[in-house]
Design a protein around this motif. Sequence first.
Motif, PDB file in Angstrom:
ATOM      1  N   SER A  78       6.904   6.200   5.798  1.00 33.38           N
ATOM      2  CA  SER A  78       5.879   6.278   6.449  1.00 33.38           C
ATOM      3  C   SER A  78       6.111   5.146   7.727  1.00 33.38           C
ATOM      4  CB  SER A  78       4.570   4.954   5.108  1.00 33.38           C
ATOM      5  OG  SER A  78       4.382   5.409   3.708  1.00 33.38           O
ATOM      6  N   SER A  81       3.295  12.556   5.964  1.00 34.35           N
ATOM      7  CA  SER A  81       3.668  13.049   4.799  1.00 34.35           C
ATOM      8  C   SER A  81       4.277  14.153   4.723  1.00 34.35           C
ATOM      9  CB  SER A  81       1.443  13.279   4.213  1.00 34.35           C
ATOM     10  OG  SER A  81       1.355  15.007   5.024  1.00 34.35           O
ATOM     11  N   PHE A 115      16.599   2.104  -3.258  1.00 33.16           N
ATOM     12  CA  PHE A 115      16.867   3.463  -2.505  1.00 33.16           C
ATOM     13  C   PHE A 115      18.287   3.059  -1.841  1.00 33.16           C
ATOM     14  CE2 PHE A 115      16.959   5.069   2.501  1.00 33.16           C
ATOM     15  CZ  PHE A 115      17.582   6.209   1.415  1.00 33.16           C
ATOM     16  N   SER A 144       0.924  -1.334  -0.033  1.00 31.04           N
ATOM     17  CA  SER A 144      -0.415  -0.041  -0.677  1.00 31.04           C
ATOM     18  C   SER A 144       0.677   1.310   0.044  1.00 31.04           C
ATOM     19  CB  SER A 144      -1.037   0.439   1.074  1.00 31.04           C
ATOM     20  OG  SER A 144       0.073  -0.189   2.383  1.00 31.04           O
ATOM     21  N   HIS A 145       2.305   1.278   0.014  1.00 35.46           N
ATOM     22  CA  HIS A 145       3.142   2.629   0.145  1.00 35.46           C
ATOM     23  C   HIS A 145       4.426   1.834  -0.860  1.00 35.46           C
ATOM     24  CE1 HIS A 145       0.986   2.883   3.592  1.00 35.46           C
ATOM     25  NE2 HIS A 145       1.063   4.048   3.995  1.00 35.46           N
ATOM     26  N   PRO A 146       4.234   1.817  -1.937  1.00 34.77           N
ATOM     27  CA  PRO A 146       4.887   1.489  -3.134  1.00 34.77           C
ATOM     28  C   PRO A 146       5.935   2.602  -3.203  1.00 34.77           C
ATOM     29  CG  PRO A 146       2.405   1.452  -3.780  1.00 34.77           C
ATOM     30  CD  PRO A 146       2.936   1.802  -2.961  1.00 34.77           C
ATOM     31  N   GLU A 147       6.077   3.809  -2.809  1.00 29.18           N
ATOM     32  CA  GLU A 147       6.201   5.335  -3.174  1.00 29.18           C
ATOM     33  C   GLU A 147       7.693   4.829  -2.667  1.00 29.18           C
ATOM     34  OE1 GLU A 147       3.539   6.101  -0.176  1.00 29.18           O
ATOM     35  OE2 GLU A 147       3.686   5.184  -1.789  1.00 29.18           O
ATOM     36  N   SER A 148       7.371   4.914  -0.989  1.00 28.26           N
ATOM     37  CA  SER A 148       8.175   4.882   0.151  1.00 28.26           C
ATOM     38  C   SER A 148       9.640   3.905   0.437  1.00 28.26           C
ATOM     39  CB  SER A 148       7.983   4.367   1.721  1.00 28.26           C
ATOM     40  OG  SER A 148       6.383   5.034   2.076  1.00 28.26           O
ATOM     41  N   ASP A 149      10.365   4.770   0.752  1.00 29.11           N
ATOM     42  CA  ASP A 149      12.018   4.897   0.948  1.00 29.11           C
ATOM     43  C   ASP A 149      12.171   3.552   1.299  1.00 29.11           C
ATOM     44  OD1 ASP A 149      12.811   5.317  -1.755  1.00 29.11           O
ATOM     45  OD2 ASP A 149      13.218   7.716  -0.862  1.00 29.11           O
ATOM     46  N   LYS A 202      13.196   0.336   1.158  1.00 31.67           N
ATOM     47  CA  LYS A 202      13.263  -0.330  -0.649  1.00 31.67           C
ATOM     48  C   LYS A 202      14.636  -0.402  -0.627  1.00 31.67           C
ATOM     49  CE  LYS A 202      10.448   1.955  -3.373  1.00 31.67           C
ATOM     50  NZ  LYS A 202      10.165   3.460  -4.094  1.00 31.67           N
ATOM     51  N   LYS A 212      12.946  10.352  -0.085  1.00 32.73           N
ATOM     52  CA  LYS A 212      11.913  10.981  -0.308  1.00 32.73           C
ATOM     53  C   LYS A 212      10.942  10.828   0.748  1.00 32.73           C
ATOM     54  CE  LYS A 212      14.931  11.157  -4.736  1.00 32.73           C
ATOM     55  NZ  LYS A 212      14.728  11.000  -6.524  1.00 32.73           N
ATOM     56  N   LYS A 213      10.154   9.557   0.657  1.00 36.88           N
ATOM     57  CA  LYS A 213       9.013   9.360   1.071  1.00 36.88           C
ATOM     58  C   LYS A 213       9.420   8.984   2.301  1.00 36.88           C
ATOM     59  CE  LYS A 213       5.034   9.211   1.477  1.00 36.88           C
ATOM     60  NZ  LYS A 213       3.857  10.495   1.857  1.00 36.88           N
TER      61      LYS A 213
END
Length: 208
Positions: A108, A53, A77, A23-28, A74, A105-106
């Motif tokens: 969670s 956020s 990353f 659900s948080h594929p953008e999080s490093d 990730k 960069k991100k």
Amino acid sequence: MHADSDDALLPGWYDSFNRMVLSHPESDIIYFENDSDTLPHNTLIEKYFDKQSNKNDCLDFGLRVTVPWGRVYKTNFIKENDIWFDELSKASDVYHGVNTFLKAKKISLSTSKIYHYYVHEGNISANFTKETWEDFKYVMYRKGDLVNAYLKQNNLNYRHYGTYLLKQGIEGKVGFKEIVSCLIGIKKHHMAIFPSFSQLASYLKKSK
């Protein structure tokens, strides 16, 4: 994901882990709570949960929760930023934890508990020697320089403390001369020693 050899993953950890990753594929980095009451992780995750956020709104969280366990990175990353652990006798994960947070960069935060941290006398962090003291100073001074560079680059204000290093020195009975040297080092590497008036007032208010 890192785990200490003397710790454990809690039952059902993979479901929570997998759900957050998908659900948080953008999080490093994704940070999870643990079931230990001896550390400030859970309180800080809950405190900054609604601010995640914007990573820079969570500086106090990211600079205090530096251990690598109980979180997932990730892979790309880590590889792209060429991030490694220090080879030291103590606090080899501190610079890694701060460096990854500042470069992410991100991020969670998850209130799911997936990790059990054991506290016992055999922990390396519980042992104090001249070598561990020197290594700890080295790490904390590097951390101070790294944080200061990030704050300047991003035009941010944050009161970064070096008092934990001082506390370790006093408890380890390193001597007056070494404590004075430590005070100078803390100042030189851009860390604060005394709390701000607002922080002191907040502390006094809580203690009543």
